[in-house]
Design an enzyme around this catalytic site. Sequence first.
Site, PDB file in Angstrom:
ATOM      1  N   ARG A  58       0.828  -1.210   0.000  1.00 37.38           N
ATOM      2  CA  ARG A  58       0.000   0.000   0.000  1.00 37.38           C
ATOM      3  C   ARG A  58       0.862   1.260   0.000  1.00 37.38           C
ATOM      4  O   ARG A  58       2.049   1.230   0.316  1.00 37.38           O
ATOM      5  CB  ARG A  58      -0.922   0.024   1.205  1.00 37.38           C
ATOM      6  CG  ARG A  58      -0.194   0.096   2.565  1.00 37.38           C
ATOM      7  CD  ARG A  58      -0.020   1.514   3.077  1.00 37.38           C
ATOM      8  NE  ARG A  58       0.819   1.586   4.251  1.00 37.38           N
ATOM      9  CZ  ARG A  58       2.120   1.851   4.220  1.00 37.38           C
ATOM     10  NH1 ARG A  58       2.738   2.041   3.067  1.00 37.38           N
ATOM     11  NH2 ARG A  58       2.826   1.918   5.339  1.00 37.38           N
TER      12      ARG A  58
ATOM     13  N   GLU B  60      -0.846  11.791   7.292  1.00 32.96           N
ATOM     14  CA  GLU B  60       0.402  11.184   7.784  1.00 32.96           C
ATOM     15  C   GLU B  60       0.625  11.545   9.245  1.00 32.96           C
ATOM     16  O   GLU B  60       0.411  12.689   9.647  1.00 32.96           O
ATOM     17  CB  GLU B  60       1.569  11.697   6.929  1.00 32.96           C
ATOM     18  CG  GLU B  60       2.677  10.697   6.756  1.00 32.96           C
ATOM     19  CD  GLU B  60       2.234   9.475   5.950  1.00 32.96           C
ATOM     20  OE1 GLU B  60       2.017   8.414   6.584  1.00 32.96           O
ATOM     21  OE2 GLU B  60       2.105   9.574   4.733  1.00 32.96           O
TER      22      GLU B  60
ATOM     23  N   ASP C 239      -2.609   8.527  12.706  1.00 30.14           N
ATOM     24  CA  ASP C 239      -3.316   7.355  13.257  1.00 30.14           C
ATOM     25  C   ASP C 239      -3.292   7.321  14.780  1.00 30.14           C
ATOM     26  O   ASP C 239      -4.312   7.085  15.427  1.00 30.14           O
ATOM     27  CB  ASP C 239      -2.781   6.045  12.658  1.00 30.14           C
ATOM     28  CG  ASP C 239      -1.280   5.869  12.801  1.00 30.14           C
ATOM     29  OD1 ASP C 239      -0.585   6.867  13.133  1.00 30.14           O
ATOM     30  OD2 ASP C 239      -0.785   4.753  12.590  1.00 30.14           O
TER      31      ASP C 239
ATOM     32  N   GLY D 151      10.981  -3.573   3.210  1.00 30.45           N
ATOM     33  CA  GLY D 151      11.536  -2.435   3.934  1.00 30.45           C
ATOM     34  C   GLY D 151      11.521  -1.148   3.129  1.00 30.45           C
ATOM     35  O   GLY D 151      12.235  -0.211   3.447  1.00 30.45           O
TER      36      GLY D 151
ATOM     37  N   GLY E 198       8.851   0.811   2.740  1.00 33.28           N
ATOM     38  CA  GLY E 198       7.762   1.685   3.160  1.00 33.28           C
ATOM     39  C   GLY E 198       6.450   1.409   2.429  1.00 33.28           C
ATOM     40  O   GLY E 198       5.512   2.201   2.507  1.00 33.28           O
TER      41      GLY E 198
ATOM     42  N   SER F 199       4.853  -1.477   2.897  1.00 35.32           N
ATOM     43  CA  SER F 199       4.218  -2.458   3.770  1.00 35.32           C
ATOM     44  C   SER F 199       4.212  -3.884   3.216  1.00 35.32           C
ATOM     45  O   SER F 199       3.169  -4.529   3.120  1.00 35.32           O
ATOM     46  CB  SER F 199       2.793  -2.022   4.143  1.00 35.32           C
ATOM     47  OG  SER F 199       2.526  -2.516   5.417  1.00 35.32           O
TER      48      SER F 199
ATOM     49  N   ASP G 270      -2.185  -0.346   7.496  1.00 37.84           N
ATOM     50  CA  ASP G 270      -1.570  -1.245   6.516  1.00 37.84           C
ATOM     51  C   ASP G 270      -2.373  -2.526   6.346  1.00 37.84           C
ATOM     52  O   ASP G 270      -2.618  -2.985   5.237  1.00 37.84           O
ATOM     53  CB  ASP G 270      -0.141  -1.604   6.944  1.00 37.84           C
ATOM     54  CG  ASP G 270       0.727  -0.378   7.112  1.00 37.84           C
ATOM     55  OD1 ASP G 270       0.250   0.741   6.822  1.00 37.84           O
ATOM     56  OD2 ASP G 270       1.883  -0.528   7.550  1.00 37.84           O
TER      57      ASP G 270
ATOM     58  N   TYR H 181      10.211   8.952  16.837  1.00 37.05           N
ATOM     59  CA  TYR H 181       8.766   8.678  16.799  1.00 37.05           C
ATOM     60  C   TYR H 181       8.128   8.797  18.180  1.00 37.05           C
ATOM     61  O   TYR H 181       7.103   9.460  18.324  1.00 37.05           O
ATOM     62  CB  TYR H 181       8.491   7.317  16.150  1.00 37.05           C
ATOM     63  CG  TYR H 181       8.860   7.287  14.683  1.00 37.05           C
ATOM     64  CD1 TYR H 181       8.295   8.201  13.792  1.00 37.05           C
ATOM     65  CD2 TYR H 181       9.778   6.381  14.181  1.00 37.05           C
ATOM     66  CE1 TYR H 181       8.642   8.200  12.447  1.00 37.05           C
ATOM     67  CE2 TYR H 181      10.135   6.373  12.836  1.00 37.05           C
ATOM     68  CZ  TYR H 181       9.561   7.283  11.976  1.00 37.05           C
ATOM     69  OH  TYR H 181       9.907   7.289  10.650  1.00 37.05           O
TER      70      TYR H 181
END
Length: 395
Positions: free
Chosen positions: A31, A37, A40, A127, A129, A131, A177, A227
């Site tokens: 995806r 962005e 979530d 890897g 991005g 998914s 995802d 993060y």
Amino acid sequence: MPFQELIESARKSYSARFGKEARWTVAAPGRVNLIGEHTDYNGGFVFPMAIERYTVIAAGPSDTPGTASLYSEIFDQTGEFSLLEKTPPAPKVDWHSYVGGTIACALEKGLRPKPFDGVIVSDVPLGGGLSSSASLEVAVATLVEAASDRKIDPVEKALLCQKAEHEYAMMPCGIMDQFISAMGEEGHAMLLDCRSFERESVPLDDPNVAVLVINSNVKHTLSGSEYPERRNDCARAAELLGVELLRDASLAALDAAREAIEAEPNGGRIFRRARHFLTEEERTARFADALRRGDYAAAGREMYAGHRSLKEDYEVTCPETDLLVDLAARLGLENGVYGARMTGGGFGGSTVTLVETGKAETASAAIAEKYETETGIKPSRFVTRPAAGARLIEE
Ligand code: ADP
Ligand code: MG
């Protein structure tokens, strides 16, 4: 690789390995997130679409009681997984964790597959991005359904895959995802409310519009605090605004509280993080509206604005993704580019660009060439349209 070729290659590989025809072939897509962005974990909206890149598993019943055996072509390794009991997570995370975790969580959900073996092939870059992990989980869950001769609710299926990623791959991901890989609709993007799990399929099936994904092929090393720090900033902003999640705040409330927030330690930063989220919610809604109207230029403007917000307020872009977006913007509408932004967690990774189908390849090549000249890095890129979610392929 065209979908049919990928399917055929999985089936051939299965036959070569096991000396019989595959009984089941399943596919689950990767995806890309179009907009929404870092929203979530604040209970906001995301807007992903499934891409025409898949994890495919060709499989059949086996004679080894209580066991699933799956060969990953990419790793050239076979894993054996118990179908009798929910096995605990292994201390070291590797590809077995995703497969074993999904099987374990499917057993926990009450699925009772007969023994099977199979071959996993994929053209989702690992890897990158896009998914590949969720597409692998959802493919495995879809295969377990087939081998159990039972289907479960797709939301349950997505959630069990997310659980596998949390508990077995140790990755505290959101729901996006697995939801889009399990439930994507061809020719549609999915406007997904991460708090209620409500979702709307928004058409993106105009043959004149396509989506260009360019991987900067850069991944900046992170200290690990990037993060969590952003999540904590958002949580702190919510606290200061007196709401449980930033989703429940408004831009007006944030503006009214600006001075108070800025007086806090790191208040300026906390304010900007919250501003990214609250403006991103509005951009996502406007972007979806623009798609519904077929106003791609307006949709593109929201993408550029989203990138700027990720750069200035959320600070998760990097020179390479900034450059890719800038190069797209310089080509502009006359060269078929509607808009572009970074996609995914940031600090490298990919950009997503909304393009006129007929000009997509030329624009893509032009961006790639200039990017390589300026950075010395060759980007990977492909053009895709919104694909359908996971399926058992019958013929
Ligand atoms: P992303 O999901 O962005 O591609 P992740 O790090 O989340 O990156 O997931 C990549 C991991 O998923 C791989 O390192 C591997 O463990 C697993 N994986 C994905 N596709 C396959 C595959 N075809 N075969 C085996 N493992 C896979
Ligand atoms: Mg992943």
